[in-house]
Design a protein around this motif. Structure first.
Motif, PDB file in Angstrom:
ATOM      1  N   GLU A  88       0.818  -1.215   0.000  1.00  0.00           N
ATOM      2  CA  GLU A  88       0.000   0.000   0.000  1.00  0.00           C
ATOM      3  C   GLU A  88       0.852   1.266   0.000  1.00  0.00           C
ATOM      4  O   GLU A  88       0.372   2.347   0.345  1.00  0.00           O
ATOM      5  CB  GLU A  88      -0.938  -0.025   1.212  1.00  0.00           C
ATOM      6  CG  GLU A  88      -1.910  -1.199   1.178  1.00  0.00           C
ATOM      7  CD  GLU A  88      -2.737  -1.326   2.436  1.00  0.00           C
ATOM      8  OE1 GLU A  88      -2.627  -0.438   3.315  1.00  0.00           O
ATOM      9  OE2 GLU A  88      -3.487  -2.312   2.547  1.00  0.00           O
ATOM     10  N   GLY A  89       2.112   1.126  -0.385  1.00  0.00           N
ATOM     11  CA  GLY A  89       3.006   2.272  -0.433  1.00  0.00           C
ATOM     12  C   GLY A  89       3.848   2.395   0.826  1.00  0.00           C
ATOM     13  O   GLY A  89       3.525   1.836   1.875  1.00  0.00           O
ATOM     14  N   ARG A  90       4.926   3.132   0.710  1.00  0.00           N
ATOM     15  CA  ARG A  90       5.857   3.271   1.836  1.00  0.00           C
ATOM     16  C   ARG A  90       5.222   3.957   3.040  1.00  0.00           C
ATOM     17  O   ARG A  90       5.577   3.671   4.185  1.00  0.00           O
ATOM     18  CB  ARG A  90       7.094   4.050   1.391  1.00  0.00           C
ATOM     19  CG  ARG A  90       7.978   3.282   0.419  1.00  0.00           C
ATOM     20  CD  ARG A  90       9.261   4.041   0.138  1.00  0.00           C
ATOM     21  NE  ARG A  90      10.119   3.303  -0.771  1.00  0.00           N
ATOM     22  CZ  ARG A  90      10.947   2.345  -0.398  1.00  0.00           C
ATOM     23  NH1 ARG A  90      11.028   2.021   0.881  1.00  0.00           N
ATOM     24  NH2 ARG A  90      11.695   1.718  -1.284  1.00  0.00           N
ATOM     25  N   ASN A  91       4.292   4.870   2.799  1.00  0.00           N
ATOM     26  CA  ASN A  91       3.677   5.595   3.909  1.00  0.00           C
ATOM     27  C   ASN A  91       2.844   4.687   4.807  1.00  0.00           C
ATOM     28  O   ASN A  91       2.539   5.046   5.949  1.00  0.00           O
ATOM     29  CB  ASN A  91       2.800   6.728   3.377  1.00  0.00           C
ATOM     30  CG  ASN A  91       3.615   7.847   2.752  1.00  0.00           C
ATOM     31  OD1 ASN A  91       4.802   8.003   3.049  1.00  0.00           O
ATOM     32  ND2 ASN A  91       2.987   8.629   1.878  1.00  0.00           N
ATOM     33  N   SER A  92       2.462   3.515   4.279  1.00  0.00           N
ATOM     34  CA  SER A  92       1.665   2.580   5.074  1.00  0.00           C
ATOM     35  C   SER A  92       2.527   1.667   5.939  1.00  0.00           C
ATOM     36  O   SER A  92       2.008   0.937   6.783  1.00  0.00           O
ATOM     37  CB  SER A  92       0.789   1.724   4.150  1.00  0.00           C
ATOM     38  OG  SER A  92      -0.159   2.526   3.474  1.00  0.00           O
ATOM     39  N   VAL A  94       4.030   1.725   8.664  1.00  0.00           N
ATOM     40  CA  VAL A  94       4.112   2.493   9.908  1.00  0.00           C
ATOM     41  C   VAL A  94       4.844   1.680  10.971  1.00  0.00           C
ATOM     42  O   VAL A  94       5.038   0.466  10.826  1.00  0.00           O
ATOM     43  CB  VAL A  94       2.696   2.871  10.391  1.00  0.00           C
ATOM     44  CG1 VAL A  94       2.032   3.799   9.388  1.00  0.00           C
ATOM     45  CG2 VAL A  94       1.847   1.627  10.615  1.00  0.00           C
TER      46      VAL A  94
END
Length: 256
Positions: A88-92, A94
């Motif tokens: 879901e992308g690097r920002n996900s 966490v």
């Protein structure tokens, strides 16, 4: 075998639902694991030769693969692993996601997941699936590769857990594994008359070597083999797509 498939799929669905509801307690985990062992033992693995064929009946390879996958799904949240490698992308990715993966790696339970991943890998490679390839096989092989890739990707920065440290010795890990109910069942099968009887010995030997291997050697003995197996499946674009993703894992284009 439709009834056997329905029962196994039902156990898998229960695991997914309990995990989604955050109800997969240790007690429930043991109960579902016992259900899986009972399913395998009663599904015809050790049945004697039928009067008609004169040969031992064998559980279809597709169901054996699904059984190993269901055990993997019981021992790790595959959805979280996919998020951890960037689905879901690097920002996900966490901190909670990273911590989950590192915590999983630090437990002996992760070795249970990885053993099943290696076993089903060897099962697929040693079997001429041909036109009998089940549609779920490609997805299952990808999940096996996902477990290995997360293990490689997150191992260097693992936070050592207090209960089951990641630096358990290979002997301690193998002792833990051989006491698991499903592995005792597989070991019993290895002594019976079965075309797949050598899988136990091959997987045990390979797994012990992989435990002390370098990341590059782990990739060579798991991800590379799974990628090749996927490209050889007759499931069209699905298997090729998963193989392409695993190639990215191998090439190291994804970094934590």
């Amino acid at each position: 075998m439709l009834n056997a498939y329905a029962i196994l799929s039902g156990i898998g669905a229960s695991i997914c639902e309990f995990r989604r509801l955050d109800l997969l307690s240790s007690g429930l985990n043991r109960k579902l694991g016992a259900d899986l062992v009972q399913w395998y033992a009663s599904a015809g693995i050790f049945s004697q030769a039928s009067e008609e064929s004169g040969t031992p009946s064998e559980l279809p390879t597709s169901l054996r693969i699904l059984w190993h996958y269901t055990f993997i799904s019981l021992t790790v949240d595959l959805n979280t692993l996919e998020v951890a490698v960037g689905r879901e992308g690097r920002n996900s990715i966490v901190p909670d996601v990273c911590e989950y993966v590192r915590s999983w790696i630090s437990t002996l339970s992760s070795k249970r997941s990885l053993f099943h991943a290696l076993y089903l890998q060897n099962l697929v490679v040693s079997t001429n699936l041909g036109s009998s390839t089940a549609i779920h096989t490609a997805r299952i092989l990808f999940s096996a590769a996902l477990c290995w890739y997360c293990y490689i990707l997150y191992l260097p920065s693992t936070i050592i857990a207090t209960e089951m440290p990641v630096n358990s010795t290979p002997d301690e890990i193998m002792e833990y594994l051989t006491q698991l109910p499903e592995l005792r069942l597989l070991r019993t099968e290895s002594g019976s008359y079965s075309p797949a009887s050598n899988l136990w010995h091959k997987t045990m030997s390979s797994f012990q070597k992989i435990l002390v291997a370098s990341p590059a050697e782990v990739k060579e003995n798991t991800l590379c083999i799974i990628e090749s197996a996927l490209r050889g499946l007759g499931t069209s674009g699905i298997s090729r797509r998963f193989a392409d993703i695993i190639y990215i894992f191998i090439s190291g284009e994804i970094n934590s």
